[in-house]
Design an enzyme around this catalytic site. Structure first.
Site, mmCIF file in Angstrom:
data_model
loop_
_atom_site.group_PDB
_atom_site.id
_atom_site.type_symbol
_atom_site.label_atom_id
_atom_site.label_comp_id
_atom_site.label_asym_id
_atom_site.label_seq_id
_atom_site.Cartn_x
_atom_site.Cartn_y
_atom_site.Cartn_z
ATOM 1 N N ARG A 186 0.853 -1.185 0.000
ATOM 2 C CA ARG A 186 0.000 0.000 0.000
ATOM 3 C C ARG A 186 0.892 1.239 0.000
ATOM 4 N NH1 ARG A 186 0.482 -2.857 4.478
ATOM 5 N NH2 ARG A 186 0.741 -1.861 6.515
ATOM 6 N N ARG B 233 15.597 0.747 -5.498
ATOM 7 C CA ARG B 233 14.549 0.528 -4.491
ATOM 8 C C ARG B 233 15.230 0.125 -3.198
ATOM 9 N NH1 ARG B 233 11.076 -4.610 -5.041
ATOM 10 N NH2 ARG B 233 12.057 -5.255 -3.091
ATOM 11 N N GLU C 220 18.040 -2.684 -3.493
ATOM 12 C CA GLU C 220 17.676 -3.361 -4.742
ATOM 13 C C GLU C 220 18.012 -2.454 -5.918
ATOM 14 O OE1 GLU C 220 16.518 -6.361 -5.095
ATOM 15 O OE2 GLU C 220 15.599 -6.975 -3.216
#
Length: 286
Positions: free
Chosen positions: A214, A241, A258
């Site tokens: 979310r 990320r 990442e």
């Protein structure tokens, strides 16, 4: 003449990359000619492209050295994004030790290479996983009651040729979730928060790799930690990320950086696909 780019995937994927068509459409809107090709397809002529944007190379975990060599070779004939140096650094989770050495708050990690004694775990609740992998692949959570099984899992990882890593389980993941903070061109794009990946009952990965994602608004402290991790990479990444969790004191720490082929959660951020293509077009020298 429009620049030609290639979105890099793999010949075999554990699941579909739903973001590939999204980014291809964004490339079209940006005036780029975009194609899709697999990194492990030997017939691809990478020198046909002005840039190769790595997206879903999700099978490199079993052939990391081949993937690293591919990155070196491709970067010699086109612009590889992110860079080959970043790929070599980020494809093995020993980079977490580099982050810690650079002063970036990071989940404490002990590395157990093959051929070395397997010490007893030092934590009541901990995770054992390989230094090469993604999506909690090969990860298991152990508690003191079943800790005797941990050396067996380490031995199994060693038998596959992996270095094992041991980390204390960050308990606040179960209540506060894991943050995934995305940056393009060094600028914040968007973030989500998701639930724990490792099951509290079985200790292994749940079927959903990103449970209950979310939208999320990172705190200043989280941005500071994420940006410090980006700055520690060998070269400034176009995209990244940063997966953060809260430690027992509530302070953000890096779980993973990442920088190779992360899912970017583009569906939670309208316009993020266009922002990535804009960042690509504004790389120095383009």
């Amino acid at each position: 003449m429009s620049r030609r780019i290639v979105l890099v995937t793999a010949t075999e994927l554990p699941g579909p990359d739903v973001e590939l068509p999204v980014l291809r459409a964004a490339a079209d809107r940006a005036g780029l000619v975009a194609e899709i090709a697999a990194w492990d397809d030997p017939t691809v002529a990478w020198d046909r492209y002005d840039a190769a944007l790595i997206r879903s190379t999700w099978n490199y975990f079993d052939k990391v050295e081949q993937f690293q060599d591919w990155a070196d070779a491709v970067s010699g004939v086109t612009r590889l994004v992110n860079s080959a140096a970043t790929i070599r650094w980020n494809s093995v989770k020993t980079y977490l030790g580099d982050l810690l050495a650079a002063g970036v708050p990071t989940v404490p990690t002990t590395y157990l290479p093959p051929g070395e004694p397997i010490p007893l775990p030092r934590y009541d609740d901990f995770v054992v996983k390989p230094t090469v992998g993604g999506g909690a692949r090969g990860a298991r959570r152990f508690r003191s009651a079943d800790a005797q099984e941990a050396p067996e899992h380490v031995a199994a990882l060693h038998a596959q040729g992996f270095t094992a890593m041991v980390q204390p389980y960050q308990k606040r993941v179960d209540t506060d979730g894991e943050r995934a903070i995305v940056y393009f061109g060094g600028e914040f794009s968007h973030a989500i928060v998701k639930g724990p990946v490792l099951s509290a009952t079985t200790g292994v990965r749940d079927a959903e790799p990103h449970p209950n994602p979310r939208p999320y608004e990172p705190s200043d402290a989280e941005h500071a930690v994420a940006r410090a991790a980006l700055a520690a990479a060998p070269e400034a990444p176009l995209y990244g990320r940063l997966d953060l969790v809260l430690d027992d004191a509530g302070a953000p720490i890096v779980m993973e950086a990442e920088l190779i082929e992360p899912h970017l959660f583009l569906g939670f951020a309208p316009g993020a696909d266009d922002a990535l293509m804009s960042a690509l077009k504004h790389l120095p020298g383009w």
